[in-house]
Design a protein around this motif. Structure first.
Motif, PDB file in Angstrom:
ATOM      1  N   ARG A  67     -84.526  41.263  37.166  1.00 25.15           N
ATOM      2  CA  ARG A  67     -85.300  40.941  35.980  1.00 25.15           C
ATOM      3  C   ARG A  67     -85.427  42.164  35.099  1.00 25.15           C
ATOM      4  NH1 ARG A  67     -91.445  40.598  38.314  1.00 25.15           N
ATOM      5  NH2 ARG A  67     -91.373  42.678  39.113  1.00 25.15           N
ATOM      6  N   ASN A  68     -85.744  41.968  33.844  1.00 32.34           N
ATOM      7  CA  ASN A  68     -85.867  43.075  32.909  1.00 32.34           C
ATOM      8  C   ASN A  68     -86.956  44.038  33.375  1.00 32.34           C
ATOM      9  OD1 ASN A  68     -83.934  41.749  31.441  1.00 32.34           O
ATOM     10  ND2 ASN A  68     -85.333  40.971  29.910  1.00 32.34           N
ATOM     11  N   SER A  69     -86.716  45.335  33.151  1.00 37.62           N
ATOM     12  CA  SER A  69     -87.628  46.364  33.648  1.00 37.62           C
ATOM     13  C   SER A  69     -87.711  47.524  32.677  1.00 37.62           C
ATOM     14  CB  SER A  69     -87.130  46.909  34.991  1.00 37.62           C
ATOM     15  OG  SER A  69     -87.108  45.902  35.956  1.00 37.62           O
ATOM     16  N   GLU A  70     -88.725  48.345  32.886  1.00 36.98           N
ATOM     17  CA  GLU A  70     -88.841  49.615  32.181  1.00 36.98           C
ATOM     18  C   GLU A  70     -88.946  50.706  33.224  1.00 36.98           C
ATOM     19  OE1 GLU A  70     -92.129  49.191  29.424  1.00 36.98           O
ATOM     20  OE2 GLU A  70     -90.691  48.837  27.831  1.00 36.98           O
ATOM     21  N   PHE A  71     -88.123  51.728  33.066  1.00 40.63           N
ATOM     22  CA  PHE A  71     -88.162  52.875  33.958  1.00 40.63           C
ATOM     23  C   PHE A  71     -88.982  53.972  33.293  1.00 40.63           C
ATOM     24  CE2 PHE A  71     -83.646  51.890  35.765  1.00 40.63           C
ATOM     25  CZ  PHE A  71     -84.156  50.841  36.485  1.00 40.63           C
ATOM     26  N   ILE A  72     -89.612  54.802  34.105  1.00 45.31           N
ATOM     27  CA  ILE A  72     -90.394  55.922  33.590  1.00 45.31           C
ATOM     28  C   ILE A  72     -89.507  57.155  33.530  1.00 45.31           C
ATOM     29  CG2 ILE A  72     -92.406  57.382  33.954  1.00 45.31           C
ATOM     30  CD1 ILE A  72     -93.642  55.005  35.494  1.00 45.31           C
ATOM     31  N   LYS A  73     -89.429  57.748  32.338  1.00 47.99           N
ATOM     32  CA  LYS A  73     -88.587  58.924  32.108  1.00 47.99           C
ATOM     33  C   LYS A  73     -88.961  60.040  33.084  1.00 47.99           C
ATOM     34  CE  LYS A  73     -86.937  61.687  28.256  1.00 47.99           C
ATOM     35  NZ  LYS A  73     -87.017  61.869  26.801  1.00 47.99           N
ATOM     36  N   GLU A 127     -68.421  41.854  48.299  1.00 50.97           N
ATOM     37  CA  GLU A 127     -68.299  43.214  47.776  1.00 50.97           C
ATOM     38  C   GLU A 127     -69.255  43.291  46.589  1.00 50.97           C
ATOM     39  OE1 GLU A 127     -65.132  46.199  45.574  1.00 50.97           O
ATOM     40  OE2 GLU A 127     -64.431  44.280  46.343  1.00 50.97           O
ATOM     41  N   MET A 128     -70.079  44.342  46.540  1.00 51.33           N
ATOM     42  CA  MET A 128     -71.068  44.487  45.477  1.00 51.33           C
ATOM     43  C   MET A 128     -70.620  45.551  44.491  1.00 51.33           C
ATOM     44  SD  MET A 128     -73.954  43.664  44.064  1.00 51.33           S
ATOM     45  CE  MET A 128     -74.688  42.645  45.333  1.00 51.33           C
ATOM     46  N   LYS A 129     -70.629  45.197  43.209  1.00 54.01           N
ATOM     47  CA  LYS A 129     -70.360  46.156  42.141  1.00 54.01           C
ATOM     48  C   LYS A 129     -71.513  46.084  41.156  1.00 54.01           C
ATOM     49  CE  LYS A 129     -65.334  46.040  42.395  1.00 54.01           C
ATOM     50  NZ  LYS A 129     -64.098  45.781  41.669  1.00 54.01           N
ATOM     51  N   ILE A 130     -71.893  47.240  40.628  1.00 56.62           N
ATOM     52  CA  ILE A 130     -72.997  47.297  39.666  1.00 56.62           C
ATOM     53  C   ILE A 130     -72.480  47.938  38.392  1.00 56.62           C
ATOM     54  CG2 ILE A 130     -75.351  48.092  39.238  1.00 56.62           C
ATOM     55  CD1 ILE A 130     -75.717  48.189  42.301  1.00 56.62           C
ATOM     56  N   PHE A 131     -72.823  47.322  37.263  1.00 59.61           N
ATOM     57  CA  PHE A 131     -72.345  47.759  35.957  1.00 59.61           C
ATOM     58  C   PHE A 131     -73.519  48.108  35.049  1.00 59.61           C
ATOM     59  CE2 PHE A 131     -69.314  44.930  37.848  1.00 59.61           C
ATOM     60  CZ  PHE A 131     -68.073  45.436  37.515  1.00 59.61           C
ATOM     61  N   LYS A 132     -73.276  49.036  34.128  1.00 60.02           N
ATOM     62  CA  LYS A 132     -74.237  49.341  33.061  1.00 60.02           C
ATOM     63  C   LYS A 132     -73.480  49.240  31.748  1.00 60.02           C
ATOM     64  CE  LYS A 132     -77.091  52.861  30.951  1.00 60.02           C
ATOM     65  NZ  LYS A 132     -76.267  53.259  29.821  1.00 60.02           N
ATOM     66  N   ASP A 133     -73.979  48.390  30.864  1.00 59.08           N
ATOM     67  CA  ASP A 133     -73.348  48.178  29.558  1.00 59.08           C
ATOM     68  C   ASP A 133     -71.848  47.883  29.684  1.00 59.08           C
ATOM     69  OD1 ASP A 133     -75.799  48.556  28.276  1.00 59.08           O
ATOM     70  OD2 ASP A 133     -75.498  50.723  28.149  1.00 59.08           O
ATOM     71  N   ASN A 187     -84.265  61.315  38.216  1.00 58.71           N
ATOM     72  CA  ASN A 187     -84.456  61.994  36.934  1.00 58.71           C
ATOM     73  C   ASN A 187     -84.049  61.074  35.773  1.00 58.71           C
ATOM     74  OD1 ASN A 187     -85.259  64.101  35.315  1.00 58.71           O
ATOM     75  ND2 ASN A 187     -83.257  65.095  35.347  1.00 58.71           N
ATOM     76  N   VAL A 188     -84.705  59.926  35.691  1.00 65.92           N
ATOM     77  CA  VAL A 188     -84.401  58.911  34.674  1.00 65.92           C
ATOM     78  C   VAL A 188     -84.392  59.543  33.284  1.00 65.92           C
ATOM     79  CG1 VAL A 188     -85.283  56.827  33.555  1.00 65.92           C
ATOM     80  CG2 VAL A 188     -85.278  56.996  36.049  1.00 65.92           C
ATOM     81  N   ALA A 189     -83.366  59.202  32.500  1.00 66.66           N
ATOM     82  CA  ALA A 189     -83.199  59.733  31.143  1.00 66.66           C
ATOM     83  C   ALA A 189     -83.096  58.574  30.155  1.00 66.66           C
ATOM     84  CB  ALA A 189     -81.931  60.591  31.077  1.00 66.66           C
ATOM     85  N   ASP A 190     -83.245  58.885  28.881  1.00 63.56           N
ATOM     86  CA  ASP A 190     -83.127  57.859  27.833  1.00 63.56           C
ATOM     87  C   ASP A 190     -81.780  57.138  27.906  1.00 63.56           C
ATOM     88  OD1 ASP A 190     -85.672  58.306  26.732  1.00 63.56           O
ATOM     89  OD2 ASP A 190     -84.924  59.907  25.436  1.00 63.56           O
ATOM     90  N   THR A 191     -80.749  57.851  28.322  1.00 60.03           N
ATOM     91  CA  THR A 191     -79.400  57.265  28.392  1.00 60.03           C
ATOM     92  C   THR A 191     -79.279  56.211  29.502  1.00 60.03           C
ATOM     93  OG1 THR A 191     -78.675  59.092  29.792  1.00 60.03           O
ATOM     94  CG2 THR A 191     -78.262  59.293  27.416  1.00 60.03           C
ATOM     95  N   ASP A 192     -80.276  56.097  30.373  1.00 57.25           N
ATOM     96  CA  ASP A 192     -80.247  55.079  31.428  1.00 57.25           C
ATOM     97  C   ASP A 192     -80.664  53.706  30.913  1.00 57.25           C
ATOM     98  OD1 ASP A 192     -79.359  56.757  33.558  1.00 57.25           O
ATOM     99  OD2 ASP A 192     -81.371  57.630  33.625  1.00 57.25           O
ATOM    100  N   ALA A 193     -81.177  53.627  29.695  1.00 58.92           N
ATOM    101  CA  ALA A 193     -81.525  52.335  29.104  1.00 58.92           C
ATOM    102  C   ALA A 193     -80.247  51.535  28.877  1.00 58.92           C
ATOM    103  CB  ALA A 193     -82.262  52.538  27.782  1.00 58.92           C
ATOM    104  N   GLY A 194     -80.337  50.219  29.014  1.00 58.42           N
ATOM    105  CA  GLY A 194     -79.169  49.374  28.763  1.00 58.42           C
ATOM    106  C   GLY A 194     -79.212  48.095  29.568  1.00 58.42           C
TER     107      GLY A 194
END
Length: 148
Positions: free
Chosen positions: A1-7, A24-30, A58-65
């Motif tokens: 489900r949609n989430s927000e991570f803390i920077k 087989e599990m694969k995970i994609f971002k954008d 070390n969550v960063a702004d670039t992890d959004a997507g």
């Protein structure tokens, strides 16, 4: 489900997929498959039981997507998507009331359900991992009245 991570924190997504044969599990971002490195990893220790975990340090702004998990075996494929946003810690903790803890002082937690204080009983387990600043309420036996 949609989430927000803390920077600047550690974030994780739990993914559950079972099949015979095991998928087989694969995970994609954008749309691009996630490549593991020192900051991003996929825990497959419990893959035999259908559990996977995407961990981002070390969550960063670039992890959004948009994140997508794809489980595939010889019988087919299943997918699940979630949108992730990033929040500054100051935005999250601004709502907390009370004094800050002193070094070495143990925190206490109060859980709420539907705006009412909730006391976890023997069906629930509270997990606190100090080294990861993680707090979780684990439901051991789910009932319809647990919704909310």
């Amino acid at each position: 489900r949609n989430s927000e991570f803390i920077k600047d924190s550690v974030a994780s997504f739990m993914i559950h997929a079972r099949g015979n044969p095991a998928p087989e599990m694969k995970i994609f971002k954008d749309g691009a498959e996630i490549k593991e490195d020192s900051r991003v990893s996929i825990n497959r220790d419990h893959a035999g039981h259908g559990s996977y975990e995407l961990i981002i340090h070390n969550v960063a702004d670039t992890d959004a997507g948009m994140y997508k998990a794809v489980a595939e075996n010889s019988h087919g494929k299943a997918e699940s998507e979630a949108k992730v946003g990033i929040k500054d810690a100051k935005d999250v903790f601004a709502l907390l009331k009370g004094d800050k803890l002193k070094p070495g002082e143990e925190p206490t937690f109060t859980w709420f359900k539907g705006g009412q204080e909730f006391d976890p009983d023997d069906r629930f387990k509270v997990l606190f991992k100090d080294e990861e600043d993680t707090l979780a309420l684990v439901f051991q036996h789910i009932n319809p009245e647990d919704a909310g």
